[in-house]
Design a protein around this motif. Structure first.
Motif, short mmCIF file in Angstrom:
data_model
loop_
_atom_site.label_atom_id
_atom_site.label_comp_id
_atom_site.label_asym_id
_atom_site.label_seq_id
_atom_site.Cartn_x
_atom_site.Cartn_y
_atom_site.Cartn_z
N HIS A 43 69.37 25.71 -17.52
CA HIS A 43 68.61 26.69 -16.78
C HIS A 43 69.87 27.86 -16.24
O HIS A 43 71.11 27.39 -16.22
N GLN A 44 69.31 28.90 -15.98
CA GLN A 44 70.14 30.15 -15.34
C GLN A 44 70.43 29.55 -14.13
O GLN A 44 69.61 29.02 -13.12
N GLU A 45 71.66 29.98 -13.40
CA GLU A 45 71.99 29.52 -12.02
C GLU A 45 72.52 30.65 -11.32
O GLU A 45 72.74 31.73 -11.69
N ILE A 64 69.68 26.47 -8.89
CA ILE A 64 68.84 26.95 -10.23
C ILE A 64 68.13 27.91 -9.74
O ILE A 64 67.81 28.10 -8.71
N SER A 65 68.23 28.93 -10.51
CA SER A 65 67.76 30.57 -10.14
C SER A 65 66.48 30.63 -9.64
O SER A 65 66.02 31.01 -8.70
N TYR A 66 65.53 29.67 -10.24
CA TYR A 66 64.25 29.96 -10.21
C TYR A 66 63.64 29.07 -8.96
O TYR A 66 62.97 29.39 -8.13
N LEU A 67 64.53 27.92 -8.39
CA LEU A 67 64.25 27.26 -7.37
C LEU A 67 64.78 28.32 -6.10
O LEU A 67 64.19 28.06 -5.00
N VAL A 68 66.06 28.96 -6.38
CA VAL A 68 66.54 29.51 -5.15
C VAL A 68 65.60 30.85 -5.12
O VAL A 68 65.48 31.22 -3.82
N ASP A 69 65.07 31.58 -6.03
CA ASP A 69 64.18 32.56 -5.95
C ASP A 69 62.82 32.00 -4.98
O ASP A 69 62.37 32.70 -4.35
N ARG A 70 62.43 30.72 -5.21
CA ARG A 70 61.20 30.33 -4.70
C ARG A 70 61.69 30.23 -3.11
O ARG A 70 60.56 30.41 -2.30
N GLU A 71 62.74 29.74 -2.78
CA GLU A 71 63.40 29.40 -1.20
C GLU A 71 63.33 31.13 -0.85
O GLU A 71 63.21 31.35 0.28
N VAL A 84 75.90 36.11 -4.82
CA VAL A 84 77.44 36.22 -5.34
C VAL A 84 77.29 36.70 -6.66
O VAL A 84 77.75 37.73 -7.18
N LYS A 85 76.61 35.74 -7.43
CA LYS A 85 76.59 35.94 -8.93
C LYS A 85 75.27 35.32 -9.64
O LYS A 85 75.05 34.23 -8.94
N ILE A 86 74.91 35.73 -10.75
CA ILE A 86 73.78 35.14 -11.68
C ILE A 86 74.59 34.44 -12.91
O ILE A 86 75.22 35.17 -13.69
N LEU A 87 74.65 33.22 -13.09
CA LEU A 87 75.12 32.47 -14.16
C LEU A 87 74.05 31.92 -15.18
O LEU A 87 73.11 31.57 -14.86
N PRO A 88 74.34 32.83 -16.49
CA PRO A 88 73.06 32.39 -17.41
C PRO A 88 73.45 30.78 -18.17
O PRO A 88 74.41 30.34 -17.68
N PRO A 89 72.55 30.41 -18.61
CA PRO A 89 72.45 28.89 -19.15
C PRO A 89 73.63 28.84 -20.21
O PRO A 89 73.91 29.80 -20.83
#
Length: 471
Positions: A43-45, A64-71, A84-89
């Protein structure tokens, strides 16, 4: 057993190769499934920190990006963090590796299951073969025991006979010369008495048989007269009377076997050594069929028709005669077509074909004679053609090959005899071709021919010199 050892070796090799293959498949499957256990790979982080912190070191959080976005839909949470930064899979093909892992694992299961089923069937099959072999061995052993027992019993019986013979020889050697002579005289006396007694019994039986035949013939004549319709009581011609008298004589001779043969459409063969009167007998039969059954002679096939056998055949007046090799071959071929034409025409009249010295003719014309013989066994009855053949013997070499069973089932064979190679005897043996009242085949039945059964006498009977059948 060697079979079991070889079978075990085969199963072991199969298990080794299958185990190696399954191990490779399992290793590949588990290796391909490793990415499925790490979220960072799949997953993307998102890296984030609290706005009130320094956003360095351990203050940075990973999610995990989609969980963080949900929060972050919660405004309070969103206002409290700083991205701070988006990490790809790490590997975007992790799902494909997971699918490949499943395929490897399922393949490993399938291979293992297939090997298990195959070896189970092989083991059951081997057990069946071993059971069959065990039964065969038991049967062989049982047979060997039976043979051993039979051999032992036979040896015991032979030993008994040897001991009994030795005992008799010892007793005989102990007798005096007078006792030996007395035994010899007693043996001769007993033998003479036995022979005389047997001759007396045979004579009495012959007398009773002759008496019964005479009474039977007389009763038949009376019954024929009583059963004769009134319309048939009209005076008959002289020729019809001659026929009737001759037929009655044939029917009254030894249960009428001769008339059964003469009136039958089965092919008739006469065999016997030289001097047994085969040709004369065939001539007499042909004349009776000519006069009594109105069957003229269509073909006479004989190399000696106008030579040595001229005195026999001179009364027949055959329509066609074949003597030379070319004529005989042509005649045999013509007879095949002649029978076929008569079968198609469904005739009501009857004809005759005679062949003499058939065995010698086969050597002259070859396959033509074999074809002629085979057709004579099947076509003559349908064509209403009386067939008579003369040869020396009834061996398979004398006739067409492959016809032994057909000859026995569909023809009549009579054997003639001579006293010294020159003088014919009245004795004949009907080898096969006749049946009893119940339809059972009669084989090797002894009979005799009447004294008047000769071509000259048959001819004279219908030409002014009537046969005296009562003499």
């Amino acid at each position: 057993m060697q079979e079991i050892a070889e079978f075990n070796t085969k199963l072991t090799k199969q298990r080794k190769s299958s185990t190696l293959l399954v191990g490779v498949l399992l290793t590949c499957g588990f290796t391909a499934s490793i990415p499925m256990f790490s979220d960072s790979i799949k997953h993307q982080e998102t890296l984030y920190c609290n706005t009130q912190s320094s956003c360095k070191g351990f203050n940075i959080k990973r999610g995990i990006s989609y969980l963080v976005d949900r929060e972050r839909r919660n405004q309070l949470f969103d206002n409290s963090i700083q991205v701070v930064k988006i990490l790809p899979p790490e590997d975007d093909k992790a799902v494909v590796w997971g699918l490949a892992s499943s395929i490897f694992l399922l393949t490993a299961y399938g291979v293992s299951k297939a090997l298990t089923d195959h070896q189970e069937k092989s083991i059951h099959s081997q057990f069946k073969l071993l059971k069959i072999k065990a039964l065969e061995n038991d049967l062989l052993e049982s047979t060997h025991i039976d043979l051993f027992g039979f051999s032992k019993s036979s040896q015991a019986e032979i030993t008994k006979q040897v001991i009994a013979r030795q005992t008799q020889e010892t007793i005989q050697a102990m007798k005096s010369e007078g006792e030996v002579q007395l035994d010899h005289l007693n043996g001769q006396l007993q033998g003479t008495l036995s022979i005389k007694s047997h001759q007396l019994q045979v004579s009495e039986l012959d007398k009773e048989t002759a008496k019964n035949e005479l009474e039977t013939a007389e009763i038949k004549r009376k019954l024929d007269k009583l059963n004769k319709p009134v319309s048939d009581a009209k005076p008959t011609s002289a020729n019809e009377e001659l026929k009737t008298v001759l037929i009655d004589a044939l029917k009254g001779h030894e249960d009428g076997y001769l008339w059964k043969i003469i009136s039958s459409l089965k092919p008739l063969w006469l065999i016997g050594n030289q001097g047994s009167g085969k040709t004369y007998t065939a001539g007499a039969i042909a004349l009776i069929r000519k006069y009594c059954l109105d069957a003229p002679i269509y073909y006479l096939i004989d190399r000696h028709a106008t030579g040595d056998n001229a005195d026999v055949w001179k009364f027949l007046q055959s329509q066609n005669t074949a003597q030379t090799e070319e004529d005989i071959a042509a005649a045999m071929a013509d007879c095949g077509q002649y029978w076929l034409d008569r079968i198609k025409a469904k005739p009501t009249d009857k004809t005759q074909i005679l062949v003499d010295e058939f065995t010698n003719l086969r050597g002259l014309v070859g396959d033509v004679a074999d074809t002629f013989f085979k057709l004579s066994l099947t076509d003559t009855r349908k064509a209403k053609n009386f067939f008579s053949g003369v040869t020396h013997n009834a061996t398979n070499d004398s006739f067409a090959p492959g016809t032994a069973s057909t000859r026995k089932a569909g023809s009549i064979l009579i054997e003639k005899f001579s006293a010294n190679g020159e003088t014919p005897l009245s004795r004949v043996v009907v080898r096969y071709g006749l049946v009893d009242v119940n339809g059972n085949s009669l084989e090797d039945v002894e009979h005799t021919l009447p004294d008047w059964f000769h071509p000259q006498k048959i001819h004279d009977h219908f030409n002014g010199n009537k046969i005296d059948f009562d003499s």
